[in-house]
Design a protein around this motif. Structure first.
Motif, PDB file in Angstrom:
ATOM      1  N   GLU A 217       0.814  -1.216   0.000  1.00 62.16           N
ATOM      2  CA  GLU A 217       0.000   0.000   0.000  1.00 62.16           C
ATOM      3  C   GLU A 217       0.849   1.269   0.000  1.00 62.16           C
ATOM      4  O   GLU A 217       0.355   2.357  -0.295  1.00 62.16           O
ATOM      5  N   ASP A 218       2.134   1.141   0.313  1.00 62.10           N
ATOM      6  CA  ASP A 218       3.024   2.301   0.307  1.00 62.10           C
ATOM      7  C   ASP A 218       3.598   2.588  -1.080  1.00 62.10           C
ATOM      8  O   ASP A 218       4.314   3.575  -1.258  1.00 62.10           O
ATOM      9  N   PHE A 220       3.376   2.834  -5.516  1.00 66.53           N
ATOM     10  CA  PHE A 220       2.543   3.175  -6.661  1.00 66.53           C
ATOM     11  C   PHE A 220       2.683   2.079  -7.708  1.00 66.53           C
ATOM     12  O   PHE A 220       3.788   1.805  -8.179  1.00 66.53           O
ATOM     13  N   ARG A 262       6.349   7.535  -3.475  1.00 64.73           N
ATOM     14  CA  ARG A 262       5.750   6.859  -2.328  1.00 64.73           C
ATOM     15  C   ARG A 262       4.327   7.353  -2.124  1.00 64.73           C
ATOM     16  O   ARG A 262       4.060   8.558  -2.200  1.00 64.73           O
ATOM     17  N   SER A 263       3.442   6.425  -1.834  1.00 63.03           N
ATOM     18  CA  SER A 263       2.041   6.793  -1.669  1.00 63.03           C
ATOM     19  C   SER A 263       1.783   7.497  -0.340  1.00 63.03           C
ATOM     20  O   SER A 263       0.780   8.190  -0.187  1.00 63.03           O
ATOM     21  N   ALA A 265       0.813   6.240   2.355  1.00 60.56           N
ATOM     22  CA  ALA A 265      -0.501   5.767   2.796  1.00 60.56           C
ATOM     23  C   ALA A 265      -0.671   5.866   4.306  1.00 60.56           C
ATOM     24  O   ALA A 265      -1.761   6.118   4.802  1.00 60.56           O
ATOM     25  N   HIS A 279       4.900  12.787  -2.468  1.00 59.94           N
ATOM     26  CA  HIS A 279       4.706  11.577  -3.260  1.00 59.94           C
ATOM     27  C   HIS A 279       5.871  11.360  -4.226  1.00 59.94           C
ATOM     28  O   HIS A 279       6.153  10.218  -4.610  1.00 59.94           O
TER      29      HIS A 279
END
Length: 426
Positions: A217-218, A220, A262-263, A265, A279
């Protein structure tokens, strides 16, 4: 990834290591999964051996005219075929279950890593330089940049949304200068080889450096089953993926200046103003591939290489040894360099240097032949920021700000800035 044989031989040490990371014991669970895998392998091998014996016996029975025995053996071989197929499926399932849990299990900290739940247990190792003494109220980087007309978060938001920035003019050049300065120091003085790696990687590459599966989830993801790199650690470390090296070729030291994606998240609501948590950002990464015996010395060397950058820029910083609860999933020990930001009045991370032992190498199947001979061994991997370019820009802006809102250019960067002394309004 950890070695299941080591876990079986050292269950108490393994569980203590997990406890230090705030996790429940896993040795018993992993041992039982490995027992199930071994039992499946043994049952399969026994069935295969019986099939081979029966197949050979068919010919002998037919040769002796014992048709009844031949038919019985043929029926047995037929039944063994289904048994072997089921055994292969059982072996694959047991192997997959064990591998999945091992893949989600973090590395074992070194004995000298401070034990603690989070960053509050980190231990300061040393400080370098003095905090900038300003005779006026220090501004944060985004206040300086926006007032100069050289930094726009609003323009970036119209293009890409939040957590992006547009730099213009002398600030854009200053960021470029920082990256080039870092690369020159690391390649010309520290012995790193510059690499231009892919910015898109496959699942296997992220798995190799342990960003997958736990931290998907971290990242893309693209629409064609690739991932944007969260750090150049991923492609640089994977340069030795599935390779068998000679110890004489080690250490391998590589560096790259790349965009990173990096997302963020898990950081909703944190550092929403400015460039601290973006990001997309630029970073100079350092990666070393070493023999097992030299990785700890290489860790200290890598840290010194990263510190050199801040020293040359005249930036005040401190070095922290991260606690077991604060360091990364793949790390055995991590040093953070935290630079002082006068505008924030706080230390903020600008580099992390980690030694991973053979944890990543096992996931990548990266080995070397020891000089003294014997069996092959897994390489040891290390990675560190040398350093984060965007955060270095923030530190330079806030440290070298002047009362009129302009920014003095550090001496080390003037050759990269065409001799420019001061950054004024664009």
């Amino acid at each position: 990834m950890l070695d299941i044989r080591w876990i079986r031989d050292n269950p108490e040490a393994f569980d203590r290591a997990l406890s230090a990371r705030g996790m429940d014991p896993l040795s018993d669970t992993l041992t039982k999964l490995d027992d199930a895998r071994r039992a499946a392998v043994q049952a399969l091998q026994e069935a295969q051996a019986r099939r081979n014996t029966a197949s050979k016996a068919i010919g002998k029975a037919k040769g002796s005219g014992d048709e009844e025995e031949a038919q019985r053996l043929m029926a047995e071989v037929a039944s063994l075929k289904a048994q072997i197929q089921a055994g292969e499926e059982a072996e694959r399932a047991a192997e997959a279950e064990l591998e999945a849990l091992l893949a989600a299990t973090p590395n074992v900290p070194l004995d000298d890593v401070p034990v603690g739940a989070d960053e509050a247990a980190n231990v300061e190792l040393r400080r370098s330089g003095e905090q900038a003494q300003l005779s006026f109220a220090a501004k944060e980087h985004y206040e300086l940049g926006e007032a100069l007309g050289l930094m726009s978060f609003e323009a970036a938001a119209r293009i890409a949304g939040s957590r992006f920035v547009v730099l213009k003019g002398a600030l854009a050049r200053l960021e470029r200068a920082l990256g080039q300065f870092m690369l020159d120091i690391h390649t010309q003085e520290h012995g790193y080889t510059e690499v231009q790696p892919p910015l898109l990687v496959r699942d296997q590459a992220l798995f190799g450096t342990a960003q997958l599966p736990k931290f998907a989830e971290d990242q893309f993801a693209t629409t064609d089953a690739r991932w944007l790199i969260p750090t150049a650690e991923v492609p640089l470390t994977n340069l030795v993926r599935e390779q068998l090296l000679d110890e004489a070729d080690l250490p391998i030291r590589v560096t790259a200046l790349t965009p990173c994606f990096r997302s963020e998240a898990g950081s909703a609501g944190r550092d929403t103003r400015g460039m601290l948590r973006q990001h997309q950002f630029n970073k100079v990464e350092l990666v070393s591939i070493t023999a097992a015996e030299t990785s700890l010395d290489e860790h200290e060397r890598m840290l010194a290489c990263a510190e050199t950058i801040l020293q040359r820029l005249g930036l005040h910083y401190r070095v922290m040894t991260l606690s077991t609860g604060d360091m990364g999933f793949a790390s055995r020990k991590t040093y953070d360099i935290e630079v002082w930001l006068p505008g924030q009045g706080a230390y903020r991370e600008i580099s992390s240097c980690s030694v991973c032992g053979d944890f990543q190498a096992r996931r990548m199947e990266a080995r070397y032949r020891p000089a003294e001979g014997g069996g092959t061994r897994f390489v040891h991997t290390l990675n560190g920021s040398g350093v984060a370019v965007g955060r270095a820009l923030i530190a330079v802006m806030e440290t070298y700000q002047q009362e009129d809102g302009t920014i003095a250019v550090p001496d080390a960067l003037k050759p990269y800035m065409g001799g420019m002394d001061t950054i004024g309004r664009g």
